[in-house]
Design a protein around this motif. Structure first.
Motif, PDB file in Angstrom:
ATOM      1  N   UNK A 122       8.889   5.676   5.190  1.00  0.00           N
ATOM      2  CA  UNK A 122       7.961   4.651   5.678  1.00  0.00           C
ATOM      3  C   UNK A 122       8.373   3.260   5.217  1.00  0.00           C
ATOM      4  N   UNK A 123       8.823   3.139   3.954  1.00  0.00           N
ATOM      5  CA  UNK A 123       9.230   1.826   3.459  1.00  0.00           C
ATOM      6  C   UNK A 123      10.461   1.309   4.200  1.00  0.00           C
ATOM      7  N   UNK A 124      11.362   2.201   4.555  1.00  0.00           N
ATOM      8  CA  UNK A 124      12.542   1.765   5.304  1.00  0.00           C
ATOM      9  C   UNK A 124      12.145   1.169   6.652  1.00  0.00           C
TER      10      UNK A 124
ATOM     11  N   UNK B  73       8.993  15.835  -4.135  1.00  0.00           N
ATOM     12  CA  UNK B  73      10.125  15.360  -3.358  1.00  0.00           C
ATOM     13  C   UNK B  73       9.727  15.047  -1.917  1.00  0.00           C
ATOM     14  N   UNK B  74       8.834  15.826  -1.361  1.00  0.00           N
ATOM     15  CA  UNK B  74       8.385  15.557   0.010  1.00  0.00           C
ATOM     16  C   UNK B  74       7.617  14.238   0.087  1.00  0.00           C
ATOM     17  N   UNK B  75       6.775  13.974  -0.926  1.00  0.00           N
ATOM     18  CA  UNK B  75       6.047  12.701  -0.948  1.00  0.00           C
ATOM     19  C   UNK B  75       7.010  11.513  -1.133  1.00  0.00           C
ATOM     20  N   UNK B  76       7.997  11.677  -2.005  1.00  0.00           N
ATOM     21  CA  UNK B  76       8.969  10.603  -2.215  1.00  0.00           C
ATOM     22  C   UNK B  76       9.769  10.338  -0.947  1.00  0.00           C
TER      23      UNK B  76
ATOM     24  N   UNK C 263       0.826  -1.212   0.000  1.00  0.00           N
ATOM     25  CA  UNK C 263       0.000   0.000   0.000  1.00  0.00           C
ATOM     26  C   UNK C 263       0.858   1.259   0.000  1.00  0.00           C
ATOM     27  N   UNK C 264       1.910   1.252   0.863  1.00  0.00           N
ATOM     28  CA  UNK C 264       2.761   2.449   0.924  1.00  0.00           C
ATOM     29  C   UNK C 264       3.544   2.614  -0.370  1.00  0.00           C
ATOM     30  N   UNK C 265       4.021   1.500  -0.935  1.00  0.00           N
ATOM     31  CA  UNK C 265       4.773   1.593  -2.182  1.00  0.00           C
ATOM     32  C   UNK C 265       3.931   2.043  -3.355  1.00  0.00           C
ATOM     33  N   UNK C 266       2.594   1.936  -3.238  1.00  0.00           N
ATOM     34  CA  UNK C 266       1.717   2.346  -4.334  1.00  0.00           C
ATOM     35  C   UNK C 266       1.376   3.836  -4.302  1.00  0.00           C
ATOM     36  N   UNK C 267       1.886   4.560  -3.280  1.00  0.00           N
ATOM     37  CA  UNK C 267       1.606   6.004  -3.220  1.00  0.00           C
ATOM     38  C   UNK C 267       2.317   6.723  -4.359  1.00  0.00           C
TER      39      UNK C 267
END
Length: 678
Positions: A147-149, A138-141, A112-116
């Motif tokens: 979060x993914x880390x 850049x802020x979203x990335x 789910x987080x990776x699909x943002x």
């Protein structure tokens, strides 16, 4: 009148005879005989063969067993039952399922987080192009990466916990699979008992000892040996050991074990030879135990038939699925047996006579048959149920007296058919034993022991025993758990003759090999199997011992003997003979030198080989003091042309052996450049 509950006697396993496949167990029980003579011997395994049950009273006087049958009871385990490996496996399975669920949920969150992704607002056709907000992208990335880390870090912990839980679950499952089967399966405890009927005890209660014998599958064995030898003594000790594996459902603890090479399932009944008479034809005699159906059997269910047909029962799924190929579930096509009916209550089951059921397949079996309508009497009309097929559709019974099978001779399994049966089965006895899937599963697991991989260099006893059967009794009691793995049981010491010999074939390899010549001095054969050789209390090697018949002698190799050396030298001289020199003579000389570097005398056997020809014109003349070995079979077979020297060498002595042969070839048989080959 109904008989009361039988008195229970606890039994202990006393002896086991392990056959090539399967075992014959013997249990002992002691107690006082009640006035009605009915006792229940408990402790029997769930895998026993009901047809193999035998019982007798130990001693020469007192009561005797007149009836023996197997009864099975099942009851749920109480709350106080101990928690064993099965509960541990179930707990670890739940732990593994919970760890896997946490891992899967974490994978879902990572997905789910990776699909943002940044989604720009829709632009109308007339709207101008807008500048992309790079800072927001850049802020979203950065947010997604952070979060993914963290999620991947937590995922690594969940996967490690999942691997640990899976490993612990697999280890516990393996321990459960290898554990003894002498424990209740699941949450139900099954009790198998032998219900015996004794008579001759009188009115007073007497204490007797009963032996119950039964056969079980799921037991195999292979022989193994341990040979201890001391150099220079000329004697040794051969100990017979057996590798036994069993999964019969009961632990063999402190039992007397015997090992047999026979096949437990092979029939050993004496054949029935019919007499041949010259004269008038006589009808065949009916079995002694057969009786004609009682008078009035056809009208036994007249009132039941007059009441009309029973209301139709709803068709269940299993009844509908039983119709295959146009055959209804309640019937069968011509030539096939109909489906067995549900088992009748215990009160309707056939009871045996005073003599009890005859042994299945024993000598008394042909003298007994079904009682009260096991087969229709000749000429008796068969009653017909409502809706049953006409008598013309039913195949006529075979002519002559009935021929009961072994299943029909088992009186304890005969069931009285009710009024709903079709054809001539109403009110008659038939061997319709219900199929028990639980017992079938126990037997399937027990018979899987036969597929165990054998130990190194082991041979199954049926393969090495040949056409003879032998039995070996262990000297002491032993323990063999019901876990389906190999266990070593020491049987006893076997007197054998040992003689150290040294063997060499210098024409092939100039190395002397040490061997032990074993001679079987017993009246039983020594079966093939691995033998651990110990020389001077030090383990040397594990060799393969061949089968030794009584009185036979075989060699066991011990490897190269560095203390004994051999050297072989040869020479060739070619000449001609005859009046005109028309015969080529090839003279081969062989010299073998031996040196004994050991501190004891040795016996050496030297093998040589001379050419063999099938041409009568080519002659071979031997010039040596060697001997021709006696031809044997199997491993003792020698190659054509083998010659043997045997000599004794003292400690530190040397010897030389001279020999040779001449090959006389006529001129017409000569080959250019080929006659000099040995």
């Amino acid at each position: 009148m109904t008989a009361g509950p039988a008195r229970s006697w606890e039994s202990t396993l006393d002896s086991v005879v392990v056959y090539a496949q399967g075992a014959l167990c013997s249990r002992l029980a002691k107690g006082t005989v009640p006035p009605d003579g009915r006792v229940r011997v408990t402790g029997l395994p769930r895998t026993l063969d009901p047809g193999s049950l035998r019982a007798r009273v130990l001693g020469t006087s007192g009561p005797r067993v007149t009836e023996a049958r197997v009864e099975t009871e099942a009851a749920p385990l109480g709350a106080e039952a101990p928690h064993g490996l099965r509960d541990e496996v179930e707990r670890l399975k739940d732990v593994y399922a919970a760890a896997r669920g946490r891992r899967d949920r974490m994978l879902g969150r990572i997905e789910e987080v990776g699909a943002l992704r940044p989604v720009p607002p829709p632009r109308k056709r007339d709207d101008p192009h807008r500048r992309t907000p790079v800072d927001a992208w850049l802020e979203l990335a950065g947010f997604v990466d952070e979060r993914l880390t963290g999620l991947h870090h937590r995922l690594a912990g969940f996967e490690e916990a999942l691997r640990t839980a899976e490993h612990e679950w697999e280890v516990a499952s393996d321990r459960l699979a290898r554990a003894s089967t002498d424990a209740p399966a699941g949450h139900v405890e099954t009790t198998v008992s032998a219900v015996l009927t004794l008579d001759g005890a009188g009115d007073a209660e007497a204490e007797v000892e009963v032996e119950v014998e039964y056969g079980v599958p799921g037991a195999v064995w292979v022989p193994a040996y341990r040979l201890a030898y001391r150099q220079g003594d000329g004697s040794g000790r051969l100990v017979l050991r057996a590798s036994v594996a069993q999964r019969t459902g009961e632990d063999w603890t402190g039992v007397r074990i015997a090992l047999a090479t026979a096949d437990l399932r092979r029939m050993t009944d004496l054949p029935r030879l019919r007499s041949v008479r010259i004269g008038r034809s006589q009808p065949a005699l009916a079995p002694a135990g057969w009786r004609e159906p009682p008078a009035g059997l056809a009208g036994l269910f007249t009132g039941y038939d007059a009441a009309g047909p029973r209301p139709a029962a709803p068709v269940t799924a299993w009844a509908a699925s039983a119709k295959v190929g146009g055959v209804p579930a309640g019937g069968a096509p011509a030539g096939f047996a109909s489906a067995p009916p549900p088992p009748a209550p215990a009160s309707k089951r056939a009871r045996t006579g005073p003599g009890g059921p005859p042994p299945a397949g024993g000598p008394a079996a042909p003298q007994a048959a079904m009682a009260y309508g096991a087969a229709p009497a000749p000429g008796a009309p068969a009653p017909r149920a409502p809706g049953a097929p006409s008598p013309a559709a039913t195949p006529p019974p075979p002519a002559g007296p009935p021929r009961p099978t072994s299943a029909e001779l088992d009186y304890a399994s005969l069931v009285l058919c009710g009024p709903d049966e079709q054809g001539g089965r109403r009110g008659r006895l038939f061997a319709d034993a219900p199929f028990d899937p639980v017992v079938a599963e126990y037997r399937r697991r027990a018979e899987a022991v036969a597929a165990l991989p054998l130990p190194g260099q082991a041979v199954r006893p049926r393969e090495s025993a040949g056409s003879f059967d032998h039995r070996f009794d262990a000297a002491a009691r032993a323990d063999v758990p019901s876990d389906g793995t190999w266990h070593t049981v020491t049987v006893g010491e076997i007197p054998v003759g040992l003689r150290a010999e040294y063997l060499c074939a210098p024409s092939v390899e100039q190395t002397v090999y040490a061997t032990l010549a074993l001679s079987n001095a017993t009246g039983q054969a020594l079966l093939a199997g691995p033998v651990e050789v110990t020389v001077d209390d030090e383990f040397l090697l594990t060799a393969a011992l061949p089968t030794l018949a009584p009185g036979a002698v075989r060699r066991v190799g011990l490897g190269p003997a560095e203390g004994v050396r051999v050297t072989r030298r040869t020479n060739l001289h070619e000449s001609t003979s005859g009046l005109r020199g028309n015969t080529t003579v090839l003279t081969h000389g062989v010299r073998v030198e031996l040196a004994n570097g050991l501190a004891r005398p040795v016996r050496v056997e030297v093998h040589e080989r001379v050419p063999v020809t099938s041409d009568p014109d080519v002659r071979i003349e031997e010039r040596a003091d060697w001997t021709t070995p006696v031809e044997g079979a199997g491993p003792d077979r020698h190659a054509p042309g083998t010659r043997v020297w045997r000599l004794d060498l003292a400690a530190g002595a040397t010897a030389a052996l001279d020999g040779g042969y001449e090959i006389r070839i006529p001129t017409g048989k000569s080959l250019v450049g080929g006659n000099r080959r040995s």
